[in-house]
Design a protein around this motif. Sequence first.
Motif, PDB file in Angstrom:
ATOM      1  N   VAL A   1      58.540  -0.124  31.417  1.00 47.74           N
ATOM      2  CA  VAL A   1      59.124  -0.524  32.692  1.00 47.74           C
ATOM      3  C   VAL A   1      58.405   0.226  33.791  1.00 47.74           C
ATOM      4  N   GLU A   2      58.585  -0.239  35.010  1.00 48.43           N
ATOM      5  CA  GLU A   2      57.935   0.405  36.146  1.00 48.43           C
ATOM      6  C   GLU A   2      58.918   1.181  37.013  1.00 48.43           C
ATOM      7  N   SER A   3      60.175   0.760  37.036  1.00 50.73           N
ATOM      8  CA  SER A   3      61.143   1.441  37.893  1.00 50.73           C
ATOM      9  C   SER A   3      62.553   1.161  37.406  1.00 50.73           C
ATOM     10  N   GLY A   4      63.479   1.941  37.928  1.00 50.11           N
ATOM     11  CA  GLY A   4      64.884   1.741  37.617  1.00 50.11           C
ATOM     12  C   GLY A   4      65.562   3.048  37.266  1.00 50.11           C
ATOM     13  N   THR A   5      66.871   3.028  37.318  1.00 53.62           N
ATOM     14  CA  THR A   5      67.619   4.198  36.882  1.00 53.62           C
ATOM     15  C   THR A   5      67.832   4.098  35.375  1.00 53.62           C
TER      16      THR A   5
ATOM     17  N   GLY B   1      57.770   4.455  30.759  1.00 53.31           N
ATOM     18  CA  GLY B   1      56.765   3.855  31.627  1.00 53.31           C
ATOM     19  C   GLY B   1      55.435   3.644  30.945  1.00 53.31           C
ATOM     20  N   THR B   2      54.957   4.652  30.239  1.00 54.61           N
ATOM     21  CA  THR B   2      53.670   4.548  29.557  1.00 54.61           C
ATOM     22  C   THR B   2      53.740   5.230  28.203  1.00 54.61           C
ATOM     23  N   PHE B   3      53.005   4.671  27.270  1.00 51.61           N
ATOM     24  CA  PHE B   3      52.864   5.259  25.942  1.00 51.61           C
ATOM     25  C   PHE B   3      51.367   5.413  25.693  1.00 51.61           C
ATOM     26  N   GLY B   4      50.936   6.605  25.325  1.00 51.17           N
ATOM     27  CA  GLY B   4      49.534   6.784  24.988  1.00 51.17           C
ATOM     28  C   GLY B   4      49.201   6.046  23.699  1.00 51.17           C
ATOM     29  N   PRO B   5      47.916   5.812  23.440  1.00 51.05           N
ATOM     30  CA  PRO B   5      47.538   5.043  22.253  1.00 51.05           C
ATOM     31  C   PRO B   5      47.964   5.697  20.936  1.00 51.05           C
ATOM     32  N   LYS B   6      47.907   7.008  20.835  1.00 51.88           N
ATOM     33  CA  LYS B   6      48.323   7.681  19.597  1.00 51.88           C
ATOM     34  C   LYS B   6      49.835   7.648  19.438  1.00 51.88           C
ATOM     35  N   ALA B   7      50.548   7.824  20.541  1.00 55.37           N
ATOM     36  CA  ALA B   7      52.015   7.728  20.493  1.00 55.37           C
ATOM     37  C   ALA B   7      52.419   6.309  20.116  1.00 55.37           C
ATOM     38  N   GLU B   8      51.725   5.322  20.674  1.00 56.65           N
ATOM     39  CA  GLU B   8      52.020   3.930  20.357  1.00 56.65           C
ATOM     40  C   GLU B   8      51.820   3.659  18.867  1.00 56.65           C
ATOM     41  N   GLN B   9      50.752   4.164  18.310  1.00 57.73           N
ATOM     42  CA  GLN B   9      50.501   3.991  16.871  1.00 57.73           C
ATOM     43  C   GLN B   9      51.607   4.626  16.048  1.00 57.73           C
ATOM     44  N   ALA B  10      52.013   5.823  16.429  1.00 57.57           N
ATOM     45  CA  ALA B  10      53.075   6.524  15.690  1.00 57.57           C
ATOM     46  C   ALA B  10      54.393   5.765  15.765  1.00 57.57           C
ATOM     47  N   LEU B  11      54.710   5.237  16.935  1.00 56.04           N
ATOM     48  CA  LEU B  11      55.955   4.494  17.096  1.00 56.04           C
ATOM     49  C   LEU B  11      55.914   3.173  16.333  1.00 56.04           C
ATOM     50  N   LEU B  12      54.780   2.496  16.349  1.00 56.56           N
ATOM     51  CA  LEU B  12      54.645   1.268  15.576  1.00 56.56           C
ATOM     52  C   LEU B  12      54.808   1.546  14.085  1.00 56.56           C
ATOM     53  N   ALA B  13      54.204   2.634  13.614  1.00 60.13           N
ATOM     54  CA  ALA B  13      54.321   3.002  12.202  1.00 60.13           C
ATOM     55  C   ALA B  13      55.769   3.290  11.829  1.00 60.13           C
TER      56      ALA B  13
END
Length: 157
Positions: free
Chosen positions: A90-94, A70-82
């Motif tokens: 996504v907002e909902s779903g199984t 649902g959400t990625f923090g800015p530091k987590a986003e940087q780490a994942l991009l790297a």
Amino acid sequence: MLIAVSANSSNVDSSFEPRFGRAAGFMIFDSETGESRFIDNSENAGVAGGAGVQTAQFLADQGVQAIISGTFGPKAEQALLAGHIEMVTVESGTVRELVENYAAESGIGQPKSDLKRSPHSLNQSGGGCRRMGGTGRGMGRSGGGRGMGGGGMGRRS
């Protein structure tokens, strides 16, 4: 391809967990073998700070190539991009719906496990998707998704 969905249990029919770094665990799906497994993230989820970055490293160590949450923090986003790991918001779903829809939209085929094809796409089930320029900043090279109506495809690793 290994696809992770943030989850609180190994039940694929339960709702996904919208908090990436604080998720109790992740359902990992292998699109080639059809295998799926739940991995525990409680150690990272319980830290006072840096849960997102530690979780990103944990999933990179597992060989994950795409993460649905649902959400990625800015530091987590940087780490994942790297780490060249695709982020899909996504907002909902199984868990089942989200991985099936991701696989169908990505053209990687359906996981061969007990998952059945869902009639809903990520967009129809209410979720925006970063790689499609949906909610949030988007994953395009310029960093600016323009919403579902014209966001264009973002960068894929």
